[in-house]
Design a protein around this motif. Structure first.
Motif, PDB file in Angstrom:
ATOM      1  N   ASP A 275       9.172 -11.570  -1.371  1.00 19.31           N
ATOM      2  CA  ASP A 275       8.500 -10.973  -2.519  1.00 19.31           C
ATOM      3  C   ASP A 275       8.029 -12.038  -3.510  1.00 19.31           C
ATOM      4  OD1 ASP A 275       7.485  -8.804  -3.811  1.00 19.31           O
ATOM      5  OD2 ASP A 275       9.403  -7.942  -4.395  1.00 19.31           O
ATOM      6  N   GLU A 276       7.334 -11.576  -4.559  1.00 24.55           N
ATOM      7  CA  GLU A 276       6.794 -12.488  -5.564  1.00 24.55           C
ATOM      8  C   GLU A 276       7.868 -13.340  -6.224  1.00 24.55           C
ATOM      9  OE1 GLU A 276       6.054  -9.337  -5.284  1.00 24.55           O
ATOM     10  OE2 GLU A 276       3.875  -9.092  -5.207  1.00 24.55           O
ATOM     11  N   ASP A 277       9.090 -12.821  -6.305  1.00 25.12           N
ATOM     12  CA  ASP A 277      10.180 -13.554  -6.947  1.00 25.12           C
ATOM     13  C   ASP A 277      10.985 -14.402  -5.961  1.00 25.12           C
ATOM     14  OD1 ASP A 277      11.482 -11.599  -5.537  1.00 25.12           O
ATOM     15  OD2 ASP A 277      12.474 -10.676  -7.263  1.00 25.12           O
ATOM     16  N   LYS A 297       9.834  -0.316  -1.467  1.00 25.40           N
ATOM     17  CA  LYS A 297      10.211  -1.707  -1.214  1.00 25.40           C
ATOM     18  C   LYS A 297      11.691  -1.848  -1.538  1.00 25.40           C
ATOM     19  CE  LYS A 297       8.917  -4.744  -4.335  1.00 25.40           C
ATOM     20  NZ  LYS A 297       8.031  -5.650  -5.117  1.00 25.40           N
ATOM     21  N   ARG A 324      -2.136 -14.056   3.168  1.00 25.54           N
ATOM     22  CA  ARG A 324      -2.615 -13.364   1.978  1.00 25.54           C
ATOM     23  C   ARG A 324      -1.508 -12.432   1.507  1.00 25.54           C
ATOM     24  NH1 ARG A 324      -7.331 -12.344  -0.741  1.00 25.54           N
ATOM     25  NH2 ARG A 324      -8.572 -13.466   0.796  1.00 25.54           N
ATOM     26  N   PRO A 325      -0.458 -12.997   0.923  1.00 34.15           N
ATOM     27  CA  PRO A 325       0.674 -12.176   0.509  1.00 34.15           C
ATOM     28  C   PRO A 325       0.323 -11.292  -0.686  1.00 34.15           C
ATOM     29  CG  PRO A 325       0.940 -14.421  -0.297  1.00 34.15           C
ATOM     30  CD  PRO A 325      -0.270 -14.426   0.599  1.00 34.15           C
ATOM     31  N   GLY A 326       1.213 -10.335  -0.948  1.00 34.70           N
ATOM     32  CA  GLY A 326       1.015  -9.454  -2.090  1.00 34.70           C
ATOM     33  C   GLY A 326       0.399  -8.117  -1.750  1.00 34.70           C
ATOM     34  N   TRP A 327       0.058  -7.901  -0.466  1.00 34.29           N
ATOM     35  CA  TRP A 327      -0.520  -6.633  -0.030  1.00 34.29           C
ATOM     36  C   TRP A 327       0.221  -6.134   1.205  1.00 34.29           C
ATOM     37  CZ3 TRP A 327      -4.517  -4.310  -2.715  1.00 34.29           C
ATOM     38  CH2 TRP A 327      -5.192  -5.103  -3.642  1.00 34.29           C
ATOM     39  N   ARG A 356      -0.959  -3.025  -3.180  1.00 32.14           N
ATOM     40  CA  ARG A 356      -0.257  -4.139  -3.787  1.00 32.14           C
ATOM     41  C   ARG A 356       1.249  -3.923  -3.677  1.00 32.14           C
ATOM     42  NH1 ARG A 356      -1.694  -9.051  -4.844  1.00 32.14           N
ATOM     43  NH2 ARG A 356      -0.439  -9.112  -6.722  1.00 32.14           N
ATOM     44  N   THR A 357       1.977  -5.001  -3.395  1.00 41.32           N
ATOM     45  CA  THR A 357       3.426  -4.893  -3.212  1.00 41.32           C
ATOM     46  C   THR A 357       4.193  -5.106  -4.503  1.00 41.32           C
ATOM     47  OG1 THR A 357       3.599  -7.250  -2.654  1.00 41.32           O
ATOM     48  CG2 THR A 357       3.252  -5.703  -0.830  1.00 41.32           C
ATOM     49  N   ASP A 358       3.493  -5.335  -5.621  1.00 39.20           N
ATOM     50  CA  ASP A 358       4.172  -5.643  -6.879  1.00 39.20           C
ATOM     51  C   ASP A 358       4.562  -4.413  -7.683  1.00 39.20           C
ATOM     52  OD1 ASP A 358       1.694  -4.788  -7.731  1.00 39.20           O
ATOM     53  OD2 ASP A 358       1.114  -6.684  -8.675  1.00 39.20           O
ATOM     54  N   SER A 360       2.408  -2.230  -8.887  1.00 33.25           N
ATOM     55  CA  SER A 360       1.328  -1.839  -9.794  1.00 33.25           C
ATOM     56  C   SER A 360       0.584  -0.608  -9.310  1.00 33.25           C
ATOM     57  CB  SER A 360       0.338  -2.997  -9.964  1.00 33.25           C
ATOM     58  OG  SER A 360      -0.325  -3.269  -8.736  1.00 33.25           O
TER      59      SER A 360
END
Length: 414
Positions: A275-277, A297, A324-327, A356-358, A360
């Motif tokens: 993940d982003e973190d 998630k 292309r992460p994040g999707w 989007r996986t964040d 949002s």
């Protein structure tokens, strides 16, 4: 822990005259409403494309190509089964690392390799073993035989043995849903030890070393498969209890159990990313309350859940777009009547969307699948290319029981 913070879903509202019927998309009572109205986009009728014909989705404007021809010879010794001729699965790389090759593994009497951009047939290999593309080395695949693990160059048809144990038999890549860590170094092998016990263990291809055994017979229920996390730090084992409940056990690479997800399929039919973190997560579809039929998630280290979508007809999630992460790419099944009758649900049916996986809620609507699921091989199983510029899916073109072909859509990113 369940995260129920406010989610905003920014939908692409495609106005095509009377073809678009907006619905107010609401969560269940315990959730907030969308910031914008979403739209149910009826799928217009469309003739099935011919083999290697490129057409355009009449609503979304996405170009896509039919890349297989069930029941016919594609050339170069590639004869497709008349029932289906398609890629393997949503969470399996269909393309190699540089996207020069596209693999058709189901219904091709082994493995059919196509050009990764033009989809022209290149060559065939009569391989029945479980081989997966290396995520960073475009020239090789990792293959698991019953007695060994190899690095295989499909183009040259040359194998190099990286692991041949003397005290384990019946090696399996997962089985079926196994994958490699994002750097291509680690995988999980399921096997029988010298005593005949069913075990699983991570293996480091670069160091040529294995980690401690996990004794699957000591876990409740029957093992489905075990896989490695995207970082290579965790082993995730999926178990089915006698009641039919599908649970998950998460272990460190050293064999320490850190999580047990006792709820049924919460989530499943998904894929793992960092993940982003920087923490490992599993994204998939939940089949248990409080987020039944939502895409969620879930963190591997502490089990925290982030709700990504309202309930809907999503069936599979894929994050093979490692460059292309994040999707996450979602396959939606269902029908117009089903989504129209459920105004609180995600307004997608027979559609591929990137989400989007964040948390949002931002979505890119990509293409209609024209698929009526009737069995396993007719499921869409959308799987993106490493850079997210292409996505492959399967379709019977709305005719249950008809031949299932593979299609590839081309995606332009801002």
């Amino acid at each position: 822990m369940y995260s129920s913070g406010r989610l905003c879903l920014t939908m692409l509202l495609l106005l095509a005259g009377d073809a678009v019927r907006p619905i107010e998309a609401r969560w269940f009572a315990e959730h907030s409403v969308f910031d914008l109205q979403a739209a149910v986009v009826p799928m217009p009728s469309m003739a099935q494309p011919g083999y290697l014909q490129t057409v355009t989705d009449p609503v979304f404007g996405t170009a896509f190509t039919r890349v297989t021809d069930p029941g016919y010879d594609m050339g170069e010794g590639m004869a497709c089964s008349k029932e289906y001729c398609r890629h393997r699965y949503s969470s399996t790389h269909a393309w190699n690392a540089d996207q020069s090759f596209l693999l058709i593994a189901n219904g091709c009497s082994g493995m059919c390799f196509l050009d990764g951009r033009t989809y022209q047939p290149l060559f065939h290999r009569p391989m029945d073993e479980d081989c997966k593309w290396h995520p960073t080395n475009a020239a090789v695949m990792i293959c698991v035989y019953a007695d060994r693990v190899t690095l295989w160059s499909p183009r040259d048809d040359v194998h190099s043995v990286v692991y041949r144990p003397t005290n384990y038999t019946d090696l399996q890549f997962g089985p079926y849903k196994g994958n490699l860590s994002n750097d291509g170094r680690r995988l999980v092998l399921r096997a029988r030890n010298a005593s005949g016990e069913l075990v699983a263990f991570p293996y480091d291809i670069e160091k040529r070393s294995k980690f401690p055994d996990l004794f699957l017979g000591s876990l409740p229920g029957k093992n489905g498969y075990c896989g490695i996390s995207a970082s290579g730090r965790f082993v995730v084992c999926f178990q089915t209890l006698p009641t039919g409940t599908e649970t998950v056990h998460v272990f460190t690479e050293g064999g320490r159990e850190v999580q047990v997800w006792e709820e049924h399929h919460r989530p499943g039919h998904g894929d793992m990313i960092v993940d982003e973190d920087g923490r490992d997560v599993y994204i998939g579809i939940s089949k248990a309350n409080p987020d039944k039929w939502h895409v969620i998630k879930r963190r591997l280290d502490d089990g925290k859940v982030t709700d990504l979508t309202p309930p809907g007809y999503a069936t599979h999630a894929s994050v093979r777009n490692v460059a292309r992460p994040g999707w996450v790419f979602l396959s939606y099944e269902g029908s117009l009547a089903q989504v129209a009758d459920n105004p609180g649900w995600a307004p997608f049916y027979q559609e591929i969307v990137a989400l989007r996986t964040d948390g949002s809620g931002k979505v890119r609507r990509i293409v209609h699948t024209y698929n009526s699921r009737s069995d396993y091989y007719s499921e869409s199983h959308a799987s993106p290319s490493p850079d997210g510029s292409q996505v492959i899916w399967s379709s019977n073109w709305g005719r249950p029981g008809s031949p299932v072909a593979a299609y590839v859509a081309t995606i332009t990113w801002p």
